[in-house]
Design an enzyme around this catalytic site. Structure first.
Site, mmCIF file in Angstrom:
data_model
loop_
_atom_site.group_PDB
_atom_site.id
_atom_site.type_symbol
_atom_site.label_atom_id
_atom_site.label_comp_id
_atom_site.label_asym_id
_atom_site.label_seq_id
_atom_site.Cartn_x
_atom_site.Cartn_y
_atom_site.Cartn_z
ATOM 1 N N SER A 1 -10.765 1.208 5.959
ATOM 2 C CA SER A 1 -9.959 1.150 4.734
ATOM 3 C C SER A 1 -9.413 -0.223 4.385
ATOM 4 O O SER A 1 -8.841 -0.403 3.317
ATOM 5 C CB SER A 1 -8.806 2.144 4.828
ATOM 6 O OG SER A 1 -9.282 3.469 4.763
ATOM 7 N N SER B 1 -9.403 2.997 1.773
ATOM 8 C CA SER B 1 -8.279 3.546 1.047
ATOM 9 C C SER B 1 -7.320 2.471 0.521
ATOM 10 O O SER B 1 -6.427 2.771 -0.276
ATOM 11 C CB SER B 1 -7.502 4.519 1.953
ATOM 12 O OG SER B 1 -6.961 3.855 3.090
ATOM 13 N N LYS C 1 0.829 -1.199 0.000
ATOM 14 C CA LYS C 1 0.000 0.000 0.000
ATOM 15 C C LYS C 1 0.865 1.252 0.000
ATOM 16 O O LYS C 1 1.843 1.334 0.752
ATOM 17 C CB LYS C 1 -0.936 -0.006 1.215
ATOM 18 C CG LYS C 1 -1.946 1.143 1.211
ATOM 19 C CD LYS C 1 -2.911 1.064 2.385
ATOM 20 C CE LYS C 1 -3.908 2.222 2.335
ATOM 21 N NZ LYS C 1 -4.883 2.182 3.442
#
Length: 477
Positions: free
Chosen positions: A180, A156, A81
């Protein structure tokens, strides 16, 4: 080799590399080929370092040829990520202000994955500063859903979720403040696990005392989540809030390859309500699918009741803590560049800057009440089951849903309130595939356990997954 490897679990891939059935080089080539083939249509992977990855894979094969002892993820390729620092590989947080930022050190979660043998290949897309549960930014554009490329992959950790669903990799790291990990898991038909505070510790130079946001993992199976937790969790001397239990507590026999496992939740006490007794607006198809999961728990031997905790204090706790954390993380950057940060992030920062001492004190009192309520609820129940996402994957061209069932939403977080409320409790929570809509869009169910009961939560989620098999349905892509 793509068709053979694409849908292997991380455990299976790691085992085959360790047994020299395939090489780390072959696993990497397949991974990169899949990125080349599918990433242009979904935009999940935004930064790559093929040269360093090839060098690492070659070294991994050489270590095996010498008979060296290797880690449990030896040679497994993985993107990370784009909010987790990776030494020598840019980490942008999806912000134009950080588009060329290259960290010198790894985040703890990345350092532990690398110590276990991961071959880092690149970074996955995020919303700007990981704010909002739809993955788009000015640096890299929008990540779309492999099940329907007109729809959002959520966020996210949306780039991670889309990469898993599309067969690029089987698992990956992410983070979760207001959902997220859980929201993109629901949208992409994968598993997203938010651990208890301290499982994967917060370390300096970031605030080691923060608790609302948690690093964690997504995977196509609960077993793979447990594997990654086993290598990334555990105490850390520089982290004052880290839990003392080692990562090995996640090494349950039922998660092992080839385990003789029959799902059984006899005696489990389930508090169940898709919409928290009317507290949440939920789209009808989502509510119907999540409601149907009650029978799965019953068939596995659980006792399902309509008992739920009172979460009315959670909104205040979440809103104030999130605003303060945004000030701590991005306040100085916003002060220097107010016109170069997206509106929703600026809104959250301004909210934090405008808080009064009385409002902060009120939120702390609300958190105390919420803690007592969570203790009360779990004295009579083992898990809480509710909706993960209140909506189906939405149009990728919009920033966020503005209404649900005719109920107008006041800000960019309201459509994911089922997740934010749980974040405020400090409970570990997981989204597991629960079914599909009439238009073949994924829906997840959220399972929540008491703080610290992470291992038991994964065991329960594993049983649900085995009984349903929804995770085995992949997109036609």
């Amino acid at each position: 080799m793509s068709d053979e490897l694409r849908w292997l679990s991380t455990r299976e891939l790691a085992a085959r590399i360790a047994a020299k059935e395939i090489s780390a080089r072959e696993a990497l080539d397949d991974h990169l080929d899949r990125i080349d083939a599918i990433n242009p249509t979904i935009n999940a992977v935004v930064t790559r370092d093929d040269e360093a990855a090839h060098a690492h894979a070659a070294a991994a094969d050489e270590a095996l040829s010498r008979g060296e002892s290797v880690g449990p993820l030896h040679g497994v390729p993985m993107t990370h990520k784009d909010t987790h620092d990776t030494a020598g590989l840019r980490t942008t947080w999806g912000s134009p202000l950080m588009a060329d930022r290259v960290p010198e050190t790894d985040s703890l979660i990345i350092a532990r994955l690398k110590a276990a043998g991961i071959t880092t290949t690149g970074k996955t897309n995020v919303p700007e500063f990981a704010a909002g549960s739809h993955t788009f930014n000015e640096v890299f554009g929008t990540t779309v859903n492999p099940y329907d490329r007109t729809k959002s992959a959520s966020g996210s950790s949306g780039g991670v979720g889309a990469a898993l669903a599309a067969g690029i990799q089987a698992s990956g790291d992410g983070s979760d403040m207001g959902g997220s990990l859980r929201s993109p898991a629901s949208f992409n038909n994968v598993v997203g696990f938010r651990p208890s505070n301290g499982r994967i510790p917060h370390t300096p130079p970031a605030n080691p005392y923060t608790w609302l946001s948690q690093s964690g993992f997504m995977a196509r199976t609960v077993s793979d989540v447990a594997l990654l937790m086993s290598v990334a969790s555990g105490p850390e001397p520089t982290a004052p809030a880290s839990l003392p239990e080692p990562g090995g507590v996640f090494d349950l026999p039922e998660f092992a390859l080839g385990a003789d496992f029959s799902p059984d939740l006899t005696g489990l006490r389930v508090g169940f309500s898709p919409d928290l007794d009317g507290l949440l607006p939920v789209e009808a198809e989502v509510a119907d699918i999540v409601s149907g999961t009650a029978q799965v728990f019953i068939d596995l031997g659980a006792r399902v009741e309509g008992t739920i905790p009172d979460l009315t204090d959670a909104d205040e706790v979440f809103g104030v803590r999130r605003a303060l954390d945004f000030v701590g993380s991005w306040g100085a950057l916003y002060a220097a560049h107010p016109d170069r940060i997206k509106d929703s992030v600026g809104w959250n920062i301004r909210m934090g800057l405008e808080l009064t001492g009385a409002e902060v004190a009120s939120a702390e009192a609300a958190r105390t009440r919420l803690h007592s309520e969570i203790e009360r609820f779990f004295s009579g129940s083992d898990v809480l089951v509710l909706t993960a996402c209140q909506v189906l994957p939405f149009d990728a061209s919009i920033e966020y849903p503005t209404e649900i069932n005719g109920v107008e939403l006041s800000n960019y977080l309201d459509w994911m309130r089922a997740l934010c409320l749980i974040s405020a409790t400090g409970c570990p929570a997981i989204s597991v595939p629960a079914g599909f809509s009439a238009s073949d869009l994924p829906v997840g169910v959220q399972i929540v356990a008491r703080p610290g009961a992470d291992v038991e939560l994964l065991r329960i989620a594993h049983a649900f997954e085995a009984a349903t098999g929804h995770h085995l349905r992949h997109p036609q892509i």
